[in-house]
Motif scaffolding. Structure first.
Motif, short mmCIF file in Angstrom:
data_model
loop_
_atom_site.label_atom_id
_atom_site.label_comp_id
_atom_site.label_asym_id
_atom_site.label_seq_id
_atom_site.Cartn_x
_atom_site.Cartn_y
_atom_site.Cartn_z
N ALA A 25 3.53 7.53 3.44
CA ALA A 25 3.02 8.89 3.30
C ALA A 25 4.01 9.79 2.55
O ALA A 25 3.62 10.72 1.86
CB ALA A 25 2.71 9.47 4.68
N SER A 26 5.29 9.52 2.69
CA SER A 26 6.32 10.30 2.01
C SER A 26 7.34 9.34 1.43
O SER A 26 7.80 8.43 2.11
CB SER A 26 6.99 11.25 3.00
N SER A 27 7.75 9.57 0.18
CA SER A 27 8.75 8.69 -0.41
C SER A 27 10.07 8.77 0.34
O SER A 27 10.89 7.87 0.28
CB SER A 27 8.95 9.01 -1.89
N ALA A 28 10.31 9.86 1.08
CA ALA A 28 11.53 10.00 1.87
C ALA A 28 11.57 8.97 2.99
O ALA A 28 12.62 8.66 3.53
CB ALA A 28 11.63 11.41 2.45
N GLU A 29 10.39 8.40 3.36
CA GLU A 29 10.35 7.41 4.42
C GLU A 29 10.67 6.01 3.93
O GLU A 29 10.86 5.10 4.71
CB GLU A 29 8.96 7.41 5.07
N SER A 30 10.70 5.80 2.61
CA SER A 30 10.98 4.49 2.04
C SER A 30 12.47 4.41 1.74
O SER A 30 12.94 4.89 0.74
CB SER A 30 10.16 4.29 0.78
N ARG A 31 13.23 3.83 2.67
CA ARG A 31 14.69 3.85 2.60
C ARG A 31 15.32 2.54 2.18
O ARG A 31 16.52 2.45 2.12
CB ARG A 31 15.24 4.23 3.97
N PHE A 32 14.55 1.52 1.94
CA PHE A 32 15.10 0.19 1.71
C PHE A 32 14.92 -0.20 0.25
O PHE A 32 13.86 -0.63 -0.15
CB PHE A 32 14.43 -0.84 2.63
N ASN A 33 15.97 0.00 -0.54
CA ASN A 33 15.90 -0.38 -1.95
C ASN A 33 16.37 -1.80 -2.11
O ASN A 33 17.30 -2.21 -1.45
CB ASN A 33 16.78 0.56 -2.79
N PRO A 34 15.80 -2.62 -2.95
CA PRO A 34 14.79 -2.19 -3.90
C PRO A 34 13.41 -1.98 -3.28
O PRO A 34 12.64 -1.17 -3.74
CB PRO A 34 14.77 -3.31 -4.92
N GLY A 35 13.07 -2.69 -2.25
CA GLY A 35 11.80 -2.50 -1.56
C GLY A 35 11.89 -3.22 -0.24
O GLY A 35 12.84 -3.95 0.03
N SER A 36 10.89 -3.01 0.61
CA SER A 36 10.91 -3.70 1.89
C SER A 36 9.51 -3.95 2.40
O SER A 36 8.55 -3.30 1.99
CB SER A 36 11.71 -2.89 2.93
N VAL A 37 9.43 -4.93 3.29
CA VAL A 37 8.21 -5.23 4.00
C VAL A 37 8.55 -5.13 5.48
O VAL A 37 9.45 -5.83 5.97
CB VAL A 37 7.68 -6.63 3.64
N LEU A 38 7.88 -4.22 6.18
CA LEU A 38 8.10 -4.05 7.62
C LEU A 38 7.36 -5.14 8.37
O LEU A 38 6.31 -5.61 7.94
CB LEU A 38 7.61 -2.67 8.06
N ILE A 39 7.91 -5.51 9.55
CA ILE A 39 7.31 -6.60 10.34
C ILE A 39 6.97 -6.06 11.73
O ILE A 39 7.82 -5.46 12.40
CB ILE A 39 8.27 -7.79 10.45
N TYR A 40 5.74 -6.30 12.17
CA TYR A 40 5.26 -5.88 13.48
C TYR A 40 4.66 -7.06 14.21
O TYR A 40 4.08 -7.96 13.59
CB TYR A 40 4.18 -4.79 13.34
N ARG A 41 4.76 -7.06 15.53
CA ARG A 41 4.02 -8.01 16.34
C ARG A 41 2.59 -7.48 16.42
O ARG A 41 2.36 -6.31 16.66
CB ARG A 41 4.63 -8.12 17.74
N PHE A 42 1.63 -8.37 16.20
CA PHE A 42 0.23 -7.96 16.10
C PHE A 42 -0.62 -9.03 16.78
O PHE A 42 -0.73 -10.15 16.28
CB PHE A 42 -0.15 -7.83 14.62
N GLU A 43 -1.19 -8.69 17.92
CA GLU A 43 -1.96 -9.67 18.68
C GLU A 43 -3.31 -9.09 19.06
O GLU A 43 -3.49 -8.57 20.15
CB GLU A 43 -1.16 -10.09 19.92
N PRO A 44 -4.28 -9.17 18.13
CA PRO A 44 -5.60 -8.63 18.43
C PRO A 44 -6.27 -9.39 19.57
O PRO A 44 -6.11 -10.60 19.71
CB PRO A 44 -6.38 -8.81 17.13
N SER A 45 -7.01 -8.65 20.37
CA SER A 45 -7.79 -9.25 21.46
C SER A 45 -9.04 -8.41 21.65
O SER A 45 -9.25 -7.43 20.95
CB SER A 45 -6.95 -9.28 22.75
N HIS A 46 -9.85 -8.78 22.65
CA HIS A 46 -11.06 -8.01 22.94
C HIS A 46 -10.73 -6.61 23.44
O HIS A 46 -11.55 -5.71 23.34
CB HIS A 46 -11.92 -8.73 23.99
#
Length: 191
Positions: A25-46
């Motif tokens: 949403a804001s370029s100020a939030e992108s702090r990892f040069n040259p770029g980055s991919v954030l990793i989250y635990r994601f476990e969809p269920s009912h």
């Protein structure tokens, strides 16, 4: 109040959610040069899809600037990967200022194991994999061009047994690994 982040791209694999940070949403939030991919635990269920930062490794730094697209890819041998399109730096006028690439993120080890350098391609969009799983195609940000990469080298088990060594460049200069670019910025297939 929940905060919404407008990410450039997401991909899911093996209970993890990967988020490209190029268009937060804001370029100020992108702090990892040259770029980055954030990793989250994601476990969809009912009952919903709880998402939480993956504390074992919060992010992976990309090899080039501006990761704008992610594609989950499973090799014929069953290796789960995320193909990361790095557009490179583009000026406000659309001028290509540095190199593009496709990074190969190994989901099992959460590290970038290989890179397809594309030169000043302005690569755009997720890698589209043909039905055979052998060829990946992507377009360009700044011109009508098509770039192709050979995915067959991703079947080599040696690629995933290198520990913390830097990624292999599939440009013909890494010993024992091929130039796996079919079309690249200096010699694109154009129409």
């Amino acid at each position: 109040m929940d905060k919404q982040i407008d990410a450039a791209a997401t991909a899911e694999s093996n209970g993890l959610l990967f988020v490209a940070t190029s268009n937060l949403a804001s370029s100020a939030e992108s702090r990892f040069n040259p770029g980055s991919v954030l990793i989250y635990r994601f476990e969809p269920s009912h009952e919903g899809a709880p998402i939480a930062p993956y504390v074992e490794r919060l992010f992976v730094q990309t090899s080039d600037f501006n990761p704008t697209a992610l594609r989950h890819h499973t090799t014929l041998g069953g290796r789960r990967l995320i193909l990361i399109t790095n557009t490179g730096v583009l000026s406000a006028e659309g001028e290509i200022l540095n190199d593009s690439s496709v990074d190969v993120l190994d989901v099992e080890n959460l590290q970038i194991v290989a890179r397809y350098p594309l030169g000043r391609a302005g690569a755009r969009g997720p890698v589209q994999v043909d039905p055979s799983g052998r060829i990946g195609l992507l377009g360009a940000e700044s011109r009508r061009a098509l770039y192709g990469i050979d995915l067959a080298p991703l079947e080599d088990p040696a690629l995933y047994q290198r520990g913390e060594l830097p990624p292999i460049d599939f440009d013909g200069h890494s010993p024992n690994f091929p130039d796996a670019r079919i079309f690249w910025a200096e010699q694109p297939l154009t129409w």
